[in-house]
Design an enzyme around this catalytic site. Structure first.
Site, PDB file in Angstrom:
ATOM      1  N   ASP A  83     -74.010  35.166  26.963  1.00 38.49           N
ATOM      2  CA  ASP A  83     -72.566  35.205  27.174  1.00 38.49           C
ATOM      3  C   ASP A  83     -72.264  34.743  28.587  1.00 38.49           C
ATOM      4  O   ASP A  83     -72.648  35.389  29.559  1.00 38.49           O
ATOM      5  CB  ASP A  83     -72.046  36.637  26.944  1.00 38.49           C
ATOM      6  CG  ASP A  83     -70.548  36.710  26.830  1.00 38.49           C
ATOM      7  OD1 ASP A  83     -69.863  35.846  27.410  1.00 38.49           O
ATOM      8  OD2 ASP A  83     -70.052  37.640  26.163  1.00 38.49           O
TER       9      ASP A  83
ATOM     10  N   CYS B  97     -62.516  39.719  23.283  1.00 41.42           N
ATOM     11  CA  CYS B  97     -62.388  38.672  24.303  1.00 41.42           C
ATOM     12  C   CYS B  97     -61.181  38.951  25.204  1.00 41.42           C
ATOM     13  O   CYS B  97     -61.200  39.911  25.966  1.00 41.42           O
ATOM     14  CB  CYS B  97     -62.290  37.297  23.647  1.00 41.42           C
ATOM     15  SG  CYS B  97     -63.653  36.907  22.537  1.00 41.42           S
TER      16      CYS B  97
ATOM     17  N   HIS C   2     -70.914  34.725  23.033  1.00 42.53           N
ATOM     18  CA  HIS C   2     -69.559  35.227  23.233  1.00 42.53           C
ATOM     19  C   HIS C   2     -68.705  34.907  22.005  1.00 42.53           C
ATOM     20  O   HIS C   2     -68.726  33.795  21.490  1.00 42.53           O
ATOM     21  CB  HIS C   2     -68.945  34.582  24.472  1.00 42.53           C
ATOM     22  CG  HIS C   2     -67.605  35.118  24.833  1.00 42.53           C
ATOM     23  ND1 HIS C   2     -67.444  36.257  25.588  1.00 42.53           N
ATOM     24  CD2 HIS C   2     -66.361  34.688  24.532  1.00 42.53           C
ATOM     25  CE1 HIS C   2     -66.160  36.504  25.745  1.00 42.53           C
ATOM     26  NE2 HIS C   2     -65.472  35.571  25.112  1.00 42.53           N
TER      27      HIS C   2
END
Length: 245
Positions: free
Chosen positions: A179, A133, A211
């Site tokens: 995502d 991330c 995600h």
């Protein structure tokens, strides 16, 4: 930008069970999690650049221990000077207000100091970067000679097109089919950029996950568990091929 800004999905997920085997020590004033392979060698190292929940998150520590179990010396610093985001953040928390204090101006010096320590004092000869991330942006920024030799990122966030275009080493990406940050359009843009470069690259997409799946998925759901495990295996295979050559 080849992946969007931070969003709600960057802070939510499931807590994983397990006991960390590594240790937390300081590099200068940077709190850092260390995990060692069984032979204690530091020559082949992995720098984990975490999501916003940080280096004390048990999920991230268990992943660091897994990489150590595959023969890598692992260093995972606090990228946020203690200002991490709680898992499943409290009501009213504004991630975009938070990130204003954690841009490249604040984050680059931390990574610079850690890489300097790894290369000059910890005996690391080759270093792979793992970015989850938030950390994915910095794998791209630092994938250059003398910094990171090889890169892997899962569901990257905030990567600028020029940062991706500027990589100078092999890069592997694990992506989720759903995502809102690393969207289908952003993934295709990334593919076009990577295909224009003269470095090995790989993008694997996983179904049934969102995600954050490579760190924070629900392990009670078999398809999510499988995707997380396969993303980890993808990273290990990439480093075995390009970091240990």
């Amino acid at each position: 930008m080849t992946s969007n800004s931070l969003s709600h999905c960057c802070t939510t997920g499931s807590l994983h069970d397990g006991e960390a085997k590594g240790e937390i020590k300081n590099i200068g004033d940077i709190s850092t999690y260390f995990a060692y392979p069984s032979n204690k060698s530091t020559e082949h190292a992995i720098l984990i650049l975490t999501d916003v929940i940080g280096h004390k998150f048990i999920n991230a520590q268990l992943i660091a221990d897994q990489f150590a179990g595959q023969g890598y010396f692992v260093v995972m610093p606090d990228l946020f000077n203690g200002d991490t985001v709680p898992l499943n953040r409290p009501e009213g928390f504004n991630i975009m207000d938070w990130v204003k204090n954690h841009m490249t101006l604040q984050t680059d010096p931390i990574i610079d100091a850690v890489l300097k320590e790894m290369r000059e004092n910890l005996g690391c000869k080759r270093i792979g970067g793992v970015g989850y991330c938030f950390g994915g942006k910095y794998v791209c920024r630092y994938l250059k000679p003398g910094k990171l030799d090889v890169g892997f990122t899962a569901h990257p966030t905030m990567v600028e097109a020029d940062e991706l275009r500027g990589i100078e080493g092999p890069l592997s990406i694990a992506a989720a089919v759903r995502d809102f940050v690393f969207t289908t359009a952003k993934r295709h843009e990334s593919e076009e950029i990577l295909d224009s470069l003269d470095f090995p690259y790989q993008i694997n997409m996983f179904s049934d996950v969102e995600h954050g799946f490579a760190v924070r998925c629900d392990l009670s759901k078999p398809r999510q568990k499988f995707a997380k495990e396969q993303a980890f295996s993808q990273a290990v295979a990439w480093f075995d091929q390009y970091l240990k050559d």
